[in-house]
Scaffold this motif. Structure first.
Motif, PDB file in Angstrom:
ATOM      1  N   PRO A   7      -2.221   5.988   2.864  1.00  0.00           N
ATOM      2  CA  PRO A   7      -1.105   6.328   3.752  1.00  0.00           C
ATOM      3  C   PRO A   7      -0.437   7.628   3.304  1.00  0.00           C
ATOM      4  O   PRO A   7      -0.521   8.011   2.142  1.00  0.00           O
ATOM      5  CB  PRO A   7      -0.130   5.151   3.585  1.00  0.00           C
ATOM      6  CG  PRO A   7      -0.896   4.070   2.898  1.00  0.00           C
ATOM      7  CD  PRO A   7      -2.000   4.735   2.149  1.00  0.00           C
ATOM      8  N   ALA A   8       0.240   8.286   4.231  1.00  0.00           N
ATOM      9  CA  ALA A   8       1.010   9.476   3.884  1.00  0.00           C
ATOM     10  C   ALA A   8       2.170   9.067   2.980  1.00  0.00           C
ATOM     11  O   ALA A   8       2.734   7.978   3.123  1.00  0.00           O
ATOM     12  CB  ALA A   8       1.543  10.143   5.148  1.00  0.00           C
ATOM     13  N   ARG A   9       2.499   9.933   2.039  1.00  0.00           N
ATOM     14  CA  ARG A   9       3.620   9.653   1.133  1.00  0.00           C
ATOM     15  C   ARG A   9       4.939   9.645   1.899  1.00  0.00           C
ATOM     16  O   ARG A   9       5.132  10.427   2.812  1.00  0.00           O
ATOM     17  CB  ARG A   9       3.706  10.712   0.040  1.00  0.00           C
ATOM     18  CG  ARG A   9       2.586  10.590  -0.988  1.00  0.00           C
ATOM     19  CD  ARG A   9       2.690  11.670  -2.051  1.00  0.00           C
ATOM     20  NE  ARG A   9       4.009  11.774  -2.648  1.00  0.00           N
ATOM     21  CZ  ARG A   9       4.397  11.170  -3.783  1.00  0.00           C
ATOM     22  NH1 ARG A   9       3.540  10.450  -4.440  1.00  0.00           N
ATOM     23  NH2 ARG A   9       5.610  11.321  -4.245  1.00  0.00           N
ATOM     24  N   THR A  10       5.848   8.764   1.498  1.00  0.00           N
ATOM     25  CA  THR A  10       7.175   8.735   2.097  1.00  0.00           C
ATOM     26  C   THR A  10       8.223   9.266   1.141  1.00  0.00           C
ATOM     27  O   THR A  10       9.341   9.538   1.533  1.00  0.00           O
ATOM     28  CB  THR A  10       7.583   7.308   2.527  1.00  0.00           C
ATOM     29  OG1 THR A  10       7.537   6.445   1.406  1.00  0.00           O
ATOM     30  CG2 THR A  10       6.676   6.805   3.625  1.00  0.00           C
ATOM     31  N   VAL A  11       7.868   9.402  -0.128  1.00  0.00           N
ATOM     32  CA  VAL A  11       8.805   9.873  -1.141  1.00  0.00           C
ATOM     33  C   VAL A  11       8.859  11.391  -1.093  1.00  0.00           C
ATOM     34  O   VAL A  11       7.827  12.064  -1.048  1.00  0.00           O
ATOM     35  CB  VAL A  11       8.366   9.401  -2.558  1.00  0.00           C
ATOM     36  CG1 VAL A  11       9.226  10.005  -3.628  1.00  0.00           C
ATOM     37  CG2 VAL A  11       8.397   7.891  -2.634  1.00  0.00           C
ATOM     38  N   ASP A  12      10.050  11.929  -1.110  1.00  0.00           N
ATOM     39  CA  ASP A  12      10.230  13.385  -1.161  1.00  0.00           C
ATOM     40  C   ASP A  12       9.875  13.855  -2.564  1.00  0.00           C
ATOM     41  O   ASP A  12      10.577  13.531  -3.520  1.00  0.00           O
ATOM     42  CB  ASP A  12      11.678  13.744  -0.816  1.00  0.00           C
ATOM     43  CG  ASP A  12      11.950  15.236  -0.867  1.00  0.00           C
ATOM     44  OD1 ASP A  12      11.013  16.022  -1.032  1.00  0.00           O
ATOM     45  OD2 ASP A  12      13.133  15.600  -0.736  1.00  0.00           O
ATOM     46  N   GLU A  13       8.774  14.601  -2.685  1.00  0.00           N
ATOM     47  CA  GLU A  13       8.310  15.027  -4.006  1.00  0.00           C
ATOM     48  C   GLU A  13       9.330  15.890  -4.715  1.00  0.00           C
ATOM     49  O   GLU A  13       9.403  15.900  -5.931  1.00  0.00           O
ATOM     50  CB  GLU A  13       6.963  15.741  -3.883  1.00  0.00           C
ATOM     51  CG  GLU A  13       5.849  14.778  -3.496  1.00  0.00           C
ATOM     52  CD  GLU A  13       4.486  15.392  -3.606  1.00  0.00           C
ATOM     53  OE1 GLU A  13       4.247  16.171  -4.543  1.00  0.00           O
ATOM     54  OE2 GLU A  13       3.645  15.086  -2.747  1.00  0.00           O
ATOM     55  N   LEU A  41       0.834  -1.208   0.000  1.00  0.00           N
ATOM     56  CA  LEU A  41       0.000   0.000   0.000  1.00  0.00           C
ATOM     57  C   LEU A  41       0.864   1.251   0.000  1.00  0.00           C
ATOM     58  O   LEU A  41       0.549   2.239  -0.667  1.00  0.00           O
ATOM     59  CB  LEU A  41      -0.940   0.007   1.202  1.00  0.00           C
ATOM     60  CG  LEU A  41      -2.212  -0.797   1.038  1.00  0.00           C
ATOM     61  CD1 LEU A  41      -2.981  -0.870   2.353  1.00  0.00           C
ATOM     62  CD2 LEU A  41      -3.093  -0.218  -0.053  1.00  0.00           C
ATOM     63  N   GLN A  42       1.980   1.211   0.716  1.00  0.00           N
ATOM     64  CA  GLN A  42       2.881   2.360   0.729  1.00  0.00           C
ATOM     65  C   GLN A  42       3.480   2.588  -0.655  1.00  0.00           C
ATOM     66  O   GLN A  42       3.578   3.715  -1.117  1.00  0.00           O
ATOM     67  CB  GLN A  42       3.994   2.171   1.758  1.00  0.00           C
ATOM     68  CG  GLN A  42       4.809   3.416   1.981  1.00  0.00           C
ATOM     69  CD  GLN A  42       3.961   4.534   2.566  1.00  0.00           C
ATOM     70  OE1 GLN A  42       3.347   4.377   3.608  1.00  0.00           O
ATOM     71  NE2 GLN A  42       3.908   5.667   1.891  1.00  0.00           N
ATOM     72  N   TRP A  43       3.846   1.513  -1.336  1.00  0.00           N
ATOM     73  CA  TRP A  43       4.385   1.650  -2.695  1.00  0.00           C
ATOM     74  C   TRP A  43       3.356   2.327  -3.594  1.00  0.00           C
ATOM     75  O   TRP A  43       3.675   3.242  -4.349  1.00  0.00           O
ATOM     76  CB  TRP A  43       4.783   0.292  -3.275  1.00  0.00           C
ATOM     77  CG  TRP A  43       5.457   0.451  -4.582  1.00  0.00           C
ATOM     78  CD1 TRP A  43       6.795   0.530  -4.809  1.00  0.00           C
ATOM     79  CD2 TRP A  43       4.821   0.615  -5.869  1.00  0.00           C
ATOM     80  NE1 TRP A  43       7.037   0.727  -6.151  1.00  0.00           N
ATOM     81  CE2 TRP A  43       5.846   0.785  -6.826  1.00  0.00           C
ATOM     82  CE3 TRP A  43       3.514   0.634  -6.306  1.00  0.00           C
ATOM     83  CZ2 TRP A  43       5.596   0.965  -8.183  1.00  0.00           C
ATOM     84  CZ3 TRP A  43       3.256   0.821  -7.650  1.00  0.00           C
ATOM     85  CH2 TRP A  43       4.284   0.987  -8.572  1.00  0.00           C
ATOM     86  N   PHE A  44       2.114   1.883  -3.506  1.00  0.00           N
ATOM     87  CA  PHE A  44       1.078   2.473  -4.351  1.00  0.00           C
ATOM     88  C   PHE A  44       0.896   3.957  -4.052  1.00  0.00           C
ATOM     89  O   PHE A  44       0.789   4.762  -4.967  1.00  0.00           O
ATOM     90  CB  PHE A  44      -0.247   1.722  -4.212  1.00  0.00           C
ATOM     91  CG  PHE A  44      -0.279   0.416  -4.947  1.00  0.00           C
ATOM     92  CD1 PHE A  44      -0.217   0.381  -6.337  1.00  0.00           C
ATOM     93  CD2 PHE A  44      -0.351  -0.782  -4.267  1.00  0.00           C
ATOM     94  CE1 PHE A  44      -0.229  -0.818  -7.032  1.00  0.00           C
ATOM     95  CE2 PHE A  44      -0.364  -1.996  -4.942  1.00  0.00           C
ATOM     96  CZ  PHE A  44      -0.307  -2.008  -6.329  1.00  0.00           C
TER      97      PHE A  44
END
Length: 83
Positions: A74-80, A54-57
């Motif tokens: 979930p909250a994004r973990t990737v720095d936009e 789910l985090q990947w998506f």
């Protein structure tokens, strides 16, 4: 909605949004082309693997595509800025 069902709903919406097969999406997300179809067929997947999926998506969700209704995102973990 159970976590497993959330992942199946999100994976189906993602595959549709990007025009890829379920098997291809499964390979990209889980490294196994049959992980999602096995889950859909009733196989088990550990909770950490479900959460990671789910985090990947959420981190890779296509711009302009709607996240499925009824599925908490979930909250994004990737720095936009870095993406």
């Amino acid at each position: 909605m159970r976590l497993r069902d959330q992942l199946l709903t999100v994976s189906e919406a993602y595959a549709h949004a990007v025009g890829r097969s379920e098997a291809r999406v499964s390979t990209i997300v889980f490294g196994s082309g049959n992980a999602i179809s096995r889950l859909r067929g009733g196989a088990d997947m550990g909770s950490e693997r479900l959460h990671n999926g789910l985090q990947w998506f959420t981190d890779n969700w296509p711009t302009g595509a709607d996240w499925p209704a009824g599925v908490p995102r979930p909250a994004r973990t990737v720095d936009e800025a870095a993406a």
